[in-house]
Design an enzyme around this catalytic site. Structure first.
Site, PDB file in Angstrom:
ATOM      1  N   ASN A  93      11.291  -3.218  -7.223  1.00 58.79           N
ATOM      2  CA  ASN A  93      10.364  -4.692  -6.952  1.00 58.79           C
ATOM      3  C   ASN A  93      11.409  -5.417  -7.884  1.00 58.79           C
ATOM      4  O   ASN A  93      11.661  -5.472  -8.909  1.00 58.79           O
ATOM      5  CB  ASN A  93       8.231  -4.897  -7.356  1.00 58.79           C
ATOM      6  CG  ASN A  93       8.063  -6.283  -6.975  1.00 58.79           C
ATOM      7  OD1 ASN A  93       9.391  -6.944  -6.642  1.00 58.79           O
ATOM      8  ND2 ASN A  93       7.190  -6.521  -7.061  1.00 58.79           N
ATOM      9  N   HIS A  97       8.732  -8.562   1.981  1.00 60.85           N
ATOM     10  CA  HIS A  97       9.021  -7.945   0.360  1.00 60.85           C
ATOM     11  C   HIS A  97       8.687  -6.176  -0.438  1.00 60.85           C
ATOM     12  O   HIS A  97       7.662  -6.043   0.194  1.00 60.85           O
ATOM     13  CB  HIS A  97       8.070  -9.110  -0.567  1.00 60.85           C
ATOM     14  CG  HIS A  97       8.040  -8.906  -1.705  1.00 60.85           C
ATOM     15  ND1 HIS A  97       9.358  -9.027  -3.077  1.00 60.85           N
ATOM     16  CD2 HIS A  97       6.961  -8.450  -3.060  1.00 60.85           C
ATOM     17  CE1 HIS A  97       9.154  -8.564  -3.837  1.00 60.85           C
ATOM     18  NE2 HIS A  97       7.527  -8.555  -3.467  1.00 60.85           N
ATOM     19  N   CYS A 139       8.295 -14.467  -6.039  1.00 60.74           N
ATOM     20  CA  CYS A 139       8.618 -12.929  -4.363  1.00 60.74           C
ATOM     21  C   CYS A 139       8.652 -13.925  -3.282  1.00 60.74           C
ATOM     22  O   CYS A 139       9.247 -13.591  -3.025  1.00 60.74           O
ATOM     23  CB  CYS A 139       7.409 -11.720  -4.505  1.00 60.74           C
ATOM     24  SG  CYS A 139       7.095 -11.062  -6.120  1.00 60.74           S
TER      25      CYS A 139
HETATM   26  O1  UT7 Z   1       5.607  -7.931  -6.361  1.00 60.80           O
HETATM   27  C1  UT7 Z   1       4.407  -8.869  -5.992  1.00 60.80           C
HETATM   28  C2  UT7 Z   1       3.792  -8.708  -7.141  1.00 60.80           C
HETATM   29  N1  UT7 Z   1       2.834  -6.812  -7.563  1.00 60.80           N
HETATM   30  C3  UT7 Z   1       2.921  -6.022  -6.838  1.00 60.80           C
HETATM   31  O2  UT7 Z   1       3.249  -6.360  -5.132  1.00 60.80           O
HETATM   32  C4  UT7 Z   1       1.566  -5.150  -6.834  1.00 60.80           C
HETATM   33  C5  UT7 Z   1       0.927  -4.708  -6.305  1.00 60.80           C
HETATM   34  N2  UT7 Z   1      -0.514  -3.605  -6.858  1.00 60.80           N
HETATM   35  C6  UT7 Z   1       0.055  -2.365  -7.450  1.00 60.80           C
HETATM   36  O3  UT7 Z   1       1.189  -2.184  -6.733  1.00 60.80           O
HETATM   37  C7  UT7 Z   1      -0.935  -1.406  -7.537  1.00 60.80           C
HETATM   38  O4  UT7 Z   1      -2.152  -2.016  -7.585  1.00 60.80           O
HETATM   39  C8  UT7 Z   1       0.164  -0.771  -8.534  1.00 60.80           C
HETATM   40  C9  UT7 Z   1       0.828   0.352  -8.827  1.00 60.80           C
HETATM   41  C10 UT7 Z   1       0.389  -2.220  -9.675  1.00 60.80           C
HETATM   42  C11 UT7 Z   1      -1.354   0.264  -9.517  1.00 60.80           C
HETATM   43  O5  UT7 Z   1      -1.490   0.657  -8.688  1.00 60.80           O
HETATM   44  P1  UT7 Z   1      -3.552   1.395  -8.190  1.00 60.80           P
HETATM   45  O6  UT7 Z   1      -3.450   1.754  -7.633  1.00 60.80           O
HETATM   46  O7  UT7 Z   1      -4.406   0.107  -8.450  1.00 60.80           O
HETATM   47  O8  UT7 Z   1      -3.906   1.582 -10.071  1.00 60.80           O
HETATM   48  P2  UT7 Z   1      -5.073   1.034 -11.257  1.00 60.80           P
HETATM   49  O9  UT7 Z   1      -3.869  -0.339 -12.057  1.00 60.80           O
HETATM   50  O10 UT7 Z   1      -5.802   0.625 -11.058  1.00 60.80           O
HETATM   51  O11 UT7 Z   1      -4.753   1.984 -12.090  1.00 60.80           O
HETATM   52  C12 UT7 Z   1      -5.072   3.587 -12.131  1.00 60.80           C
HETATM   53  C13 UT7 Z   1      -5.248   4.643 -13.494  1.00 60.80           C
HETATM   54  C14 UT7 Z   1      -5.293   3.682 -14.821  1.00 60.80           C
HETATM   55  O12 UT7 Z   1      -5.713   4.982 -15.547  1.00 60.80           O
HETATM   56  P3  UT7 Z   1      -7.401   4.546 -15.139  1.00 60.80           P
HETATM   57  O13 UT7 Z   1      -8.636   3.885 -16.224  1.00 60.80           O
HETATM   58  O14 UT7 Z   1      -8.311   5.469 -14.259  1.00 60.80           O
HETATM   59  O15 UT7 Z   1      -7.903   6.481 -16.378  1.00 60.80           O
HETATM   60  C15 UT7 Z   1      -3.807   2.994 -15.197  1.00 60.80           C
HETATM   61  O16 UT7 Z   1      -4.824   3.306 -16.673  1.00 60.80           O
HETATM   62  O17 UT7 Z   1      -2.982   4.587 -13.657  1.00 60.80           O
HETATM   63  C16 UT7 Z   1      -2.638   3.898 -15.084  1.00 60.80           C
HETATM   64  N3  UT7 Z   1      -2.013   3.871 -14.506  1.00 60.80           N
HETATM   65  C17 UT7 Z   1      -0.890   4.268 -15.208  1.00 60.80           C
HETATM   66  N4  UT7 Z   1      -1.255   6.412 -15.018  1.00 60.80           N
HETATM   67  C18 UT7 Z   1       0.520   6.264 -15.239  1.00 60.80           C
HETATM   68  C19 UT7 Z   1      -1.079   2.018 -14.359  1.00 60.80           C
HETATM   69  N5  UT7 Z   1      -0.042   2.491 -14.839  1.00 60.80           N
HETATM   70  C20 UT7 Z   1       0.383   3.898 -15.370  1.00 60.80           C
HETATM   71  C21 UT7 Z   1       2.034   4.103 -15.570  1.00 60.80           C
HETATM   72  N6  UT7 Z   1       1.932   5.780 -15.367  1.00 60.80           N
HETATM   73  N7  UT7 Z   1       2.938   3.320 -14.990  1.00 60.80           N
END
Ligand code: UT7
Length: 322
Positions: free
Chosen positions: A279, A249, A111
Site C-alpha cells: 500500500n 487504491h 490515500c
Molecule cells: O490505505 C488505507 C488504509 N489501510 C487499509 O485499508 C487497511 C484495512 N485493513 C486491513 O487491510 C486489515 O484489517 C489488516 C490486513 C490490517 C488486518 O487484517 P485482519 O484480518 O483484520 O486481522 P486482525 O487485525 O484482526 O488480526 C488478526 C490476528 C491478530 O492476532 P490474534 O489477536 O487473532 O491472536 C493479530 O495480532 O493477526 C495478528 N497479526 C499478525 N500476525 C502475523 C496482525 N498483524 C500480523 C502480522 N503477522 N503482520
C-alpha cells in the site's frame, strides 16, 4: 471542454523487500501477510526520498505526455510523508523540473491524495486557471512506520506516481469525494506536540508513527467506496458494465474483491499491483495507472474508474474516458 490525463509516470525504490525478509526481522509470516492482504513484497526507500521519487515520476509523466516544463501551470503533490514540513514537495518538484510558471502546493488527503489532486486539477482547468497540470501521489511511508508494530509495517511501501492533465474535449466525466473527520482516529500519525517557552510541556519530543484500526478502515472502505463509485457512474451516465477497468487504491486484495462483488463486476476488471508494491497511500493509484498505460492496457475511448480511500477519513471516485 474537459480535463484529461495525457501522460503518466512512476518511480519505485530500487530495494524490494519480500515477506520472507520481514519474517527474519519480526514475528510475522509470508502466509499471514499473503492470505490477509495479498501483499508479497514492497519497495522500501534506501537512497530515495519523497522529493527524488516525485521528481522522477513527474519527469517520466511529462515525457510520456510530451509536455514541457514551461507549459505546466499547476503542480499538486498528494503526500503525507514529504521530506520537509515546508516548503512543499510540490515546490521542490517545481524547482527540479524548472516549471517556473506553475503554482505549486501539496495536499494531505492520505490515500485519497492523488484522487483529490486530480479533482482539484480538473477544477482549475475547467475554471480556466490552468491549461496543463501535473498531479503527483508520492510517499515514503517506511519512515512513518513503527517497525515493531507488525499490524501496520508489513502493509505499506514507498513510491511515487504522476499524471499530466490537460484541457481536452473529453476526459474526466464525473467525480465524488467525501471526508469524515469524526472517524479520524481509525488511522493517524501525530505531528510535533506544542512545545515552546510558554507551555508547561516537559515531555521529551519524539516523533510519532502510524496507528491504524485495520478492521474499522476495512469496513469503511468496503461500505463507502462502492457507493462513491456508483454515484460517480450515475453522474457520468455510465453503467458499471461499460467500465473497462476499476483502478482502486491498493490497500488489500480482500477489500478489492469485496468492492468488485458489491459492484457486481468480475474481478478481472480490477487490476492490482499490491502484490509487488504493498500500500503506497497516495502513490498507489497513479503508479498502477502508469503500469497499465505503459503495458498498453489503456486505449483511447476506454471508460475507467479511479477510486481512493484512507486516513481522514477521506474517499474519492472519478469516472473518465481515456
Ligand atoms: O490505505 C488505507 C488504509 N489501510 C487499509 O485499508 C487497511 C484495512 N485493513 C486491513 O487491510 C486489515 O484489517 C489488516 C490486513 C490490517 C488486518 O487484517 P485482519 O484480518 O483484520 O486481522 P486482525 O487485525 O484482526 O488480526 C488478526 C490476528 C491478530 O492476532 P490474534 O489477536 O487473532 O491472536 C493479530 O495480532 O493477526 C495478528 N497479526 C499478525 N500476525 C502475523 C496482525 N498483524 C500480523 C502480522 N503477522 N503482520
Amino acid at each position: 471542454m474537459a480535463a484529461a490525463i495525457v501522460g503518466t509516470g512512476s518511480y519505485l525504490p530500487q530495494r524490494a523487500v519480500s515477506n520472507r525478509e520481514l519474517e527474519k526481522i519480526m514475528d510475522t509470516t509470508d502466509e499471514w501477510i499473503k492470505s490477509r492482504t495479498g501483499i508479497e513484497q514492497r519497495h522500501i526507500a534506501v537512497e530515495e526520498t519523497t522529493d527524488s521519487m516525485s521528481v522522477e515520476a513527474a519527469k517520466r509523466a511529462m515525457e510520456n505526455a510530451g509536455a514541457t516544463a514551461e507549459e505546466i501551470g499547476l503542480i499538486i503533490v498528494g503526500t503525507v510523508s514529504g521530506d520537509m514540513c515546508f516548503p512543499s514537495t510540490a515546490c521542490r518538484v517545481q524547482s527540479a523540473i524548472g516549471a517556473k510558471k506553475a503554482v505549486a502546493f501539496d495536499i494531505n488527503a492520505a490515500c485519497s491524495g492523488f484522487l483529490f489532486g486530480l479533482i482539484l486539477a480538473d477544477n482549475y482547468i475547467k475554471a480556466g486557471q490552468a491549461d496543463t497540470a501535473l498531479v503527483v501521489g508520492a510517499e515514503t511511508l517506511s519512515k512513518m512506520m513503527d517497525w515493531d508494530d507488525r499490524g501496520t509495517c508489513v502493509l505499506f511501501g514507498d513510491g511515487a506516481g504522476a499524471a499530466v492533465i490537460k484541457r481536452k474535449p473529453e476526459g474526466i466525466l464525473s467525480y465524488v469525494q467525501g471526508s469524515d473527520g469524526s472517524r479520524g482516529d481509525a488511522l493517524f500519525c501525530q505531528n510535533r506536540p506544542v512545545k515552546n517557552p510558554f507551555v508547561d510541556n516537559k515531555a521529551a519530543f519524539s516523533l510519532d508513527y502510524a496507528h491504524m484500526n485495520g478492521q474499522e478502515v476495512f469496513k469503511f472502505a468496503v461500505r463507502t467506496v462502492p457507493e462513491a463509485i456508483n454515484e460517480a457512474l450515475g453522474q457520468a451516465g455510465m453503467l458499471p458494465e461499460q467500465v473497462k477497468y476499476f483502478v482502486l487504491h491498493q490497500a488489500n486484495i480482500r477489500i478489492i474483491e469485496a468492492i468488485a462483488k458489491k459492484l457486481g463486476q468480475p474481478i478481472k476488471k480490477f487490476p492490482t499491483n499490491l502484490q509487488k508494491c504493498g500500500n503506497i497511500s497516495a502513490g498507489s493509484v497513479p503508479i498502477l495507472l502508469d503500469e497499465m498505460n505503459r503495458k498498453g492496457e489503456l486505449q483511447k475511448g476506454d471508460k475507467i474508474v479511479l477510486a481512493g480511500f484512507g486516513a481522514g477519513l477521506t474517499w474519492g471516485a472519478a469516472a473518465l474516458v481515456w
